[in-house]
Structure formats: structure tokens, C-alpha cells
Design a protein around this motif. Structure first.
Motif, PDB file in Angstrom:
ATOM      1  N   UNK A   1      -4.350   2.113   8.363  1.00 55.78           N
ATOM      2  CA  UNK A   1      -3.918   3.117   9.326  1.00 55.78           C
ATOM      3  C   UNK A   1      -2.396   3.156   9.479  1.00 55.78           C
ATOM      4  N   UNK A   2      -1.788   1.981   9.451  1.00 57.14           N
ATOM      5  CA  UNK A   2      -0.327   1.896   9.551  1.00 57.14           C
ATOM      6  C   UNK A   2       0.327   2.543   8.331  1.00 57.14           C
ATOM      7  N   UNK A   3      -0.212   2.284   7.149  1.00 51.10           N
ATOM      8  CA  UNK A   3       0.374   2.844   5.917  1.00 51.10           C
ATOM      9  C   UNK A   3       0.222   4.365   5.902  1.00 51.10           C
TER      10      UNK A   3
ATOM     11  N   UNK B   1       3.314   9.386   6.109  1.00 49.73           N
ATOM     12  CA  UNK B   1       3.610  10.715   6.657  1.00 49.73           C
ATOM     13  C   UNK B   1       5.009  10.759   7.268  1.00 49.73           C
ATOM     14  N   UNK B   2       5.270   9.780   8.149  1.00 53.34           N
ATOM     15  CA  UNK B   2       6.538   9.804   8.893  1.00 53.34           C
ATOM     16  C   UNK B   2       7.758   9.538   8.017  1.00 53.34           C
ATOM     17  N   UNK B   3       7.668   8.522   7.161  1.00 53.60           N
ATOM     18  CA  UNK B   3       8.867   8.077   6.427  1.00 53.60           C
ATOM     19  C   UNK B   3       9.005   8.757   5.065  1.00 53.60           C
ATOM     20  N   UNK B   4       7.860   9.114   4.452  1.00 51.07           N
ATOM     21  CA  UNK B   4       7.950   9.644   3.092  1.00 51.07           C
ATOM     22  C   UNK B   4       7.480  11.091   2.991  1.00 51.07           C
ATOM     23  N   UNK B   5       6.936  11.612   4.071  1.00 55.33           N
ATOM     24  CA  UNK B   5       6.423  12.987   4.055  1.00 55.33           C
ATOM     25  C   UNK B   5       5.191  13.136   3.170  1.00 55.33           C
ATOM     26  N   UNK B   6       4.475  12.048   2.950  1.00 59.16           N
ATOM     27  CA  UNK B   6       3.277  12.108   2.096  1.00 59.16           C
ATOM     28  C   UNK B   6       2.029  12.129   2.977  1.00 59.16           C
ATOM     29  N   UNK B   7       1.180  13.150   2.750  1.00 57.58           N
ATOM     30  CA  UNK B   7      -0.078  13.218   3.495  1.00 57.58           C
ATOM     31  C   UNK B   7      -1.170  12.538   2.680  1.00 57.58           C
TER      32      UNK B   7
ATOM     33  N   UNK C   1       0.844  -1.208   0.000  1.00 57.70           N
ATOM     34  CA  UNK C   1       0.000   0.000   0.000  1.00 57.70           C
ATOM     35  C   UNK C   1       0.876   1.255   0.000  1.00 57.70           C
ATOM     36  N   UNK C   2       1.976   1.217   0.768  1.00 61.54           N
ATOM     37  CA  UNK C   2       2.888   2.371   0.766  1.00 61.54           C
ATOM     38  C   UNK C   2       3.455   2.617  -0.632  1.00 61.54           C
ATOM     39  N   UNK C   3       3.817   1.523  -1.311  1.00 59.55           N
ATOM     40  CA  UNK C   3       4.344   1.656  -2.678  1.00 59.55           C
ATOM     41  C   UNK C   3       3.277   2.258  -3.587  1.00 59.55           C
ATOM     42  N   UNK C   4       2.035   1.811  -3.412  1.00 56.51           N
ATOM     43  CA  UNK C   4       0.920   2.345  -4.213  1.00 56.51           C
ATOM     44  C   UNK C   4       0.746   3.837  -3.978  1.00 56.51           C
TER      45      UNK C   4
END
Ligand code: SAM
Length: 360
Positions: free
Chosen positions: A298-300, A305-311, A268-271
Motif C-alpha cells: 500500500x505504501x509503494x 503515484x505521489x513521487x513518480x506519477x505512476x498509477x 518494490x518502487x524500483x520494480x
């Protein structure tokens, strides 16, 4: 005398064989004591009874019964085929899934309580099959993705291809990348597309098929797609409760099963990473498990946010579920996303879906 010898011989022989059986028996008993052999379907049901009776409370017994009964199918109409659709139904009329959200995606289902089956699909004069049989609830994540004209779409875990085919029915996709880690399943996806799409359409180079680890596409294809479908590997609850073959509850697959939520979060993070700013991602599973559904989402979101700065913002799908409530049973009040629950009168699912929007 001869008789005596013979008797001794027999006694010795039978003693030997008793000793022999006992030795074998001892070995087997020890092996069986350390490693009991239960069918994977039984292990799956035991696991579901333990976790889902807590998660779903009074709903679980009826969902359990439905999951152990024959699943209901839908017929995804293939608009690339000129085969007549009246061949879908044997004698009673089927109804069309209410699909004003994307009128091009047409899926026929029998009404609630009607357990008629669709006939196998037939080809048109060019050999293109008229419809694809699938769990009608699995069309919902595609509808929720809301593909618009000119969109670039990534189908991260695409094989065997039911949702890829549904995505193409929109006739809106400008470019579709269908990927799956498994080489053999990717071959199946290719064969599906060849059976359902005209050769000229496949030759247009609008569809790119790969067999790679979807987790890598987040970085290599960063911010590239308007829409991303993340239909992850999961415990495939209905299959696991019913079918021994390829069952993820086999003891030999315990580690793989336990690592599923991690793999799902990474996919999901990759997506999310591969989605453009303002673009949408739909995450889906065919499991009832909160650990594989809401917890992964919720984890993704927090890792993005934390690791990639993506909201990322969760999109409300309540209105969407209400629109399909005549056909499917939805779980009441999930923290994020919507879940189709198997029900004896509408035996589809389980299918979980959650829609996210990338904000930056
Ligand atoms: N979307 C498909 C459809 O509608 O036909 C079903 C997808 S199935 C639920 C999940 C798929 O994920 C499997 O085909 C599996 O091979 C694939 N998969 C597992 N791990 C993967 C990974 N790391 N990257 C990409 N695909 C993966």
C-alpha cells in the motif's frame, strides 16, 4: 610447621582464587545484566508471539506449531534435463501442483497430510539435474507473474535462484535479467543455473546476471520490462524461528531488521518503475508480517503515484488462490494479496504475494 605453612599457603591461594573468581564473576554479571544473551530463534519467536497473536488471532497457535515442524518441499521439474522424473519419489506417488495457469512450470508435491520426502535430484547424461527442491509455495509468485511468449523479465532479488529457474521453465522468456545485491549469493545463483541449464542455453545471452542494488534499477531501467518479480529480503519467518545461523533476529542485526519495510518499499518502487506501461509486477516475501506485506504494497502504491506519477492497480488473486486450495492453506481476507499459511497437513510457506499492474 611445614604443614601449617602449607595450610596458610593453601588458604591464601584459595582466597586469591575466590577473589579472582569474584572479580571475573562481577564483570560477567554486569555485562550479562546490560546485554542478555538469548538465542536469536528465541527472540524471533518472542517477536512473532507478540505481533502475530494480534494479527492472526486464533490462527496463530496452529501456524506456530507448523512453523516449528519439518517443512514440506516440492520438486520443481527441470524441463532442460532428460533425467527421469520417477526418481523424485521414493515409494509413494507424488501429485503435480495444479498448474494449468502455466503448464510448463511443473512442481511435484506429496498430497496433504503425506510427509514423505523427495530424494536428492540426479543428473542426466549431460550432468543437468532433473529437479530443484524448494518450498512449493514459492512457485506461486512465479505462476502469478504469468510470463507470456517473448516477454522481458526482471528478477530483482534473484539469489539463490529457485524462482529464476521456475521463470525459465516457461520457455517463454525472451530476455531475463537476474539481479541480487549480494556477491556471494549471486555466485550461488550462477552455480544453480549452471547445474540446471545446458551450456548452450546459457551462452545464448538471454540471461543477464548482475550483483547490484536493485533500488537503482528502477531509474536506470525505467519502463524496460514486461514482467518484474520483486522477491524481497524479509524476516524469513520459518528460518528465523528454527535456525540460529544467519538469523535476522540476532541483536547485532536489529537495525537491519527494523529497516526492512523501508528497503522492501524502495525495492518494490524500483520494480514498478522498471515495468512497462501495462506490465505486471509481483511482490513476494516469506513472512507473515502485515508490516512487510500489505503495508509495504500500500505504501509503494501511494508513493508511486505521489513521487513518480505512476498509477498502479492491484490485481485480484483470489481465483488463483482458490485454484491451489487443495495443496495450500491461504489466509482469509487480506486487504491486498494472498498469503500461504503453514499448516501441519500442508506445511508450506509462509509465502505472501501481491500482483500489480502499471497503468501509465
Ligand atoms: N528470489 C530468490 C529465490 O527464489 O531463490 C530469493 C530471494 S531472497 C528472499 C532476497 C534476496 O534479496 C537475497 O538474496 C538478498 O541478497 C537480496 N537483496 C537484499 N537487498 C537487496 C537489494 N538492495 N537489491 C537487490 N537484492 C537485494
Amino acid at each position: 610447621m611445614a604443614a601449617y605453612v602449607c595450610t596458610r599457603f593453601c588458604i591464601n591461594k584459595s582466597k586469591d582464587s575466590i577473589r579472582f573468581i569474584q572479580r571475573r564473576f562481577r564483570v560477567k554479571t554486569k555485562w550479562a545484566a546490560t546485554r542478555p544473551k538469548f538465542p536469536a530463534t528465541e527472540l524471533a519467536l518472542h517477536n512473532f508471539d507478540t505481533s502475530y497473536s494480534i494479527q492472526l488471532r486464533d490462527l496463530w497457535p496452529s501456524i506456530r506449531v507448523a512453523m516449528l515442524c519439518e517443512q514440506k518441499y516440492g520438486a520443481l521439474i527441470n524441463s532442460f534435463s532428460s533425467a527421469p522424473n520417477d526418481s523424485t519419489t521414493s515409494h509413494r506417488a507424488s501429485t503435480e501442483l495444479q498448474s494449468s495457469i502455466s503448464p510448463d512450470i511443473k512442481c511435484l508435491v506429496f498430497p496433504k497430510g503425506d510427509i514423505s520426502r523427495f530424494k536428492p535430484a540426479g543428473p542426466d547424461s549431460s550432468g543437468i539435474l532433473g529437479y530443484y527442491l524448494l518450498d512449493a509455495a514459492s512457485v506461486l509468485p512465479v505462476l502469478a507473474l504469468d510470463v507470456q511468449a517473448g516477454h522481458t523479465v526482471l528478477d530483482l532479488c534473484a539469489a539463490p535462484g529457485g524462482k529464476t529457474l521456475a521463470l525459465l521453465q516457461t520457455h517463454s522468456v525472451n530476455y531475463l535479467w537476474a539481479n541480487d545485491l549480494s556477491g556471494s549469493r549471486t555466485m550461488r545463483l550462477r552455480r544453480t543455473l549452471q547445474s540446471y541449464l545446458p551450456k548452450e542455453f546459457l551462452d545464448e545471452n538471454k540471461i543477464h546476471i548482475t550483483s547490484t542494488d536493485g533500488r537503482q534499477l528502477g531509474m536506470t531501467e525505467e519502463k524496460s520490462f514486461d514482467r518484474v518479480l520483486v522477491d524481497v529480503p524479509c524476516t524469513t519467518d520459518r528460518h528465523s524461528a528454527m535456525v540460529e545461523e544467519n538469523n535476522i533476529f540476532k541483536r547485532s542485526r536489529t537495525k537491519e531488521r527494523q529497516k526492512l519495510p523501508l528497503l522492501q518499499t524502495q525495492l518494490l518502487l524500483a520494480g514498478i518503475q522498471a515495468t512497462r506501461r501495462g506490465g505486471k509486477v509481483v511482490y513476494s516475501t516469506c513472512s507473515l508480517s502485515q508490516l512487510q506485506n500489505e503495508c509495504v504494497v500500500q505504501q509503494a502504491i501511494s508513493l508511486a503515484q505521489q513521487e513518480l506519477g505512476i498509477t498502479v492497480q492491484v490485481q485480484d488473486l483470489r481465483w488463483f488462490a482458490q485454484r491451489f486450495s487443495d495443496t495450500f492453506h491461504f489466509a482469509p481476507q487480506l486487504s491486498v494479496g494472498e498469503l500461504v499459511l503453514p499448516h501441519l497437513c500442508a506445511n508450506f510457506g509462509p509465502i505472501y504475494m501481491c500482483k500489480l499492474q502499471r497503468m501509465n
